[in-house]
Design a protein around this motif. Structure first.
Motif, PDB file in Angstrom:
ATOM      1  N   PHE A   1       0.884  -1.184   0.083  1.00 14.40           N
ATOM      2  CA  PHE A   1       0.204   0.333  -0.218  1.00 14.40           C
ATOM      3  C   PHE A   1       0.983   1.296  -0.367  1.00 14.40           C
ATOM      4  O   PHE A   1       1.962   1.337   0.294  1.00 14.40           O
ATOM      5  N   PHE A   2       0.412   2.764  -0.753  1.00 10.64           N
ATOM      6  CA  PHE A   2       1.073   3.594  -0.790  1.00 10.64           C
ATOM      7  C   PHE A   2       0.144   4.900  -0.121  1.00 10.64           C
ATOM      8  O   PHE A   2      -1.346   4.789  -0.176  1.00 10.64           O
ATOM      9  N   LYS A   3       1.096   5.063   0.952  1.00 10.98           N
ATOM     10  CA  LYS A   3       0.230   6.229   2.129  1.00 10.98           C
ATOM     11  C   LYS A   3       1.122   7.077   2.239  1.00 10.98           C
ATOM     12  O   LYS A   3       2.208   7.033   2.303  1.00 10.98           O
ATOM     13  N   ILE A   4       1.096   8.319   2.988  1.00 11.88           N
ATOM     14  CA  ILE A   4       1.068   9.677   3.144  1.00 11.88           C
ATOM     15  C   ILE A   4       0.733   9.193   5.014  1.00 11.88           C
ATOM     16  O   ILE A   4       0.767   9.156   5.308  1.00 11.88           O
ATOM     17  N   VAL A   5       2.220   9.199   5.601  1.00 13.49           N
ATOM     18  CA  VAL A   5       2.493   9.395   7.002  1.00 13.49           C
ATOM     19  C   VAL A   5       1.637  10.682   8.141  1.00 13.49           C
ATOM     20  O   VAL A   5       1.590  11.875   7.509  1.00 13.49           O
ATOM     21  N   ARG A   6       0.693  10.379   7.955  1.00 17.62           N
ATOM     22  CA  ARG A   6       0.066  12.120   9.010  1.00 17.62           C
ATOM     23  C   ARG A   6      -0.217  12.043  10.444  1.00 17.62           C
ATOM     24  O   ARG A   6      -0.297  12.773  11.040  1.00 17.62           O
ATOM     25  N   GLY A   7       0.447  10.474  10.869  1.00 18.96           N
ATOM     26  CA  GLY A   7       0.365  10.325  12.852  1.00 18.96           C
ATOM     27  C   GLY A   7       1.262   9.685  13.058  1.00 18.96           C
ATOM     28  O   GLY A   7       1.755   8.826  12.702  1.00 18.96           O
ATOM     29  N   LEU A   8       2.515  10.748  14.167  1.00 16.22           N
ATOM     30  CA  LEU A   8       3.561   9.488  14.822  1.00 16.22           C
ATOM     31  C   LEU A   8       2.937   8.771  16.222  1.00 16.22           C
ATOM     32  O   LEU A   8       2.316   9.530  16.899  1.00 16.22           O
ATOM     33  N   PRO A   9       3.900   8.439  16.249  1.00 16.06           N
ATOM     34  CA  PRO A   9       3.676   7.709  18.199  1.00 16.06           C
ATOM     35  C   PRO A   9       3.710   9.410  18.892  1.00 16.06           C
ATOM     36  O   PRO A   9       4.498  10.054  18.822  1.00 16.06           O
ATOM     37  N   GLY A  10       2.701   8.985  19.451  1.00 20.14           N
ATOM     38  CA  GLY A  10       3.080  10.057  20.539  1.00 20.14           C
ATOM     39  C   GLY A  10       1.256  11.001  20.121  1.00 20.14           C
ATOM     40  O   GLY A  10       0.761  11.741  21.228  1.00 20.14           O
ATOM     41  N   ASP A  11       1.122  11.389  19.190  1.00 20.66           N
ATOM     42  CA  ASP A  11       0.180  12.762  18.897  1.00 20.66           C
ATOM     43  C   ASP A  11      -1.226  11.153  18.841  1.00 20.66           C
ATOM     44  O   ASP A  11      -1.510   9.948  18.772  1.00 20.66           O
ATOM     45  N   ALA A  12      -2.379  12.298  19.039  1.00 21.93           N
ATOM     46  CA  ALA A  12      -3.594  11.502  20.055  1.00 21.93           C
ATOM     47  C   ALA A  12      -4.459  11.340  18.345  1.00 21.93           C
ATOM     48  O   ALA A  12      -4.568  12.786  17.884  1.00 21.93           O
TER      49      ALA A  12
END
Length: 118
Positions: free
Chosen positions: A33-44
């Motif tokens: 799958f090809f996607k964009i990272v929108r949230g990182l560890p620690g994000d709510a």
């Protein structure tokens, strides 16, 4: 983290699918799958109705059903744990982390980071 480089917001990644939907669609197992990272560890991640937000910023609306009319559930509110990422496609119809059936992506699922050519 991919290799020796941590993933960043906005990175384009390819990952091997391992979400809940593979129980219903076995051919999805391991598919790239090809996607964009929108949230990182620690994000709510929060959900109001079907509106999904990361750290208070809306990132999309979860659809009611897939193309085959199977129901889709929005992701449950959470704090993204270490080693996981919220990913999203460029289309409002993308099957991505907005849905429980797709879920967050674990770091070990990431095959590579894609650098767009403009």
């Amino acid at each position: 983290m991919h290799g020796s480089h941590p993933l960043r917001l906005g990175d384009f990644i390819v990952f091997s699918f391992d979400g809940e939907a593979q129980a219903r669609y076995p051919r999805l197992r391991g598919q790239p799958f090809f996607k964009i990272v929108r949230g990182l560890p620690g994000d709510a991640v929060t959900v109001a109705g079907r509106h999904v937000a990361i750290n208070g910023e809306e990132v999309g609306v979860a659809k009611l059903q897939a193309y085959d009319h199977s129901p889709l559930d929005p992701i449950a509110p959470t704090v993204i744990p270490p080693g996981h990422y919220y990913v999203q496609g460029t289309s409002p119809d993308s099957f991505d982390s907005r849905y429980q059936e797709s879920g967050l992506v674990r770091a070990e699922q990431v095959v590579g980071v894609v650098v767009p050519l403009y």
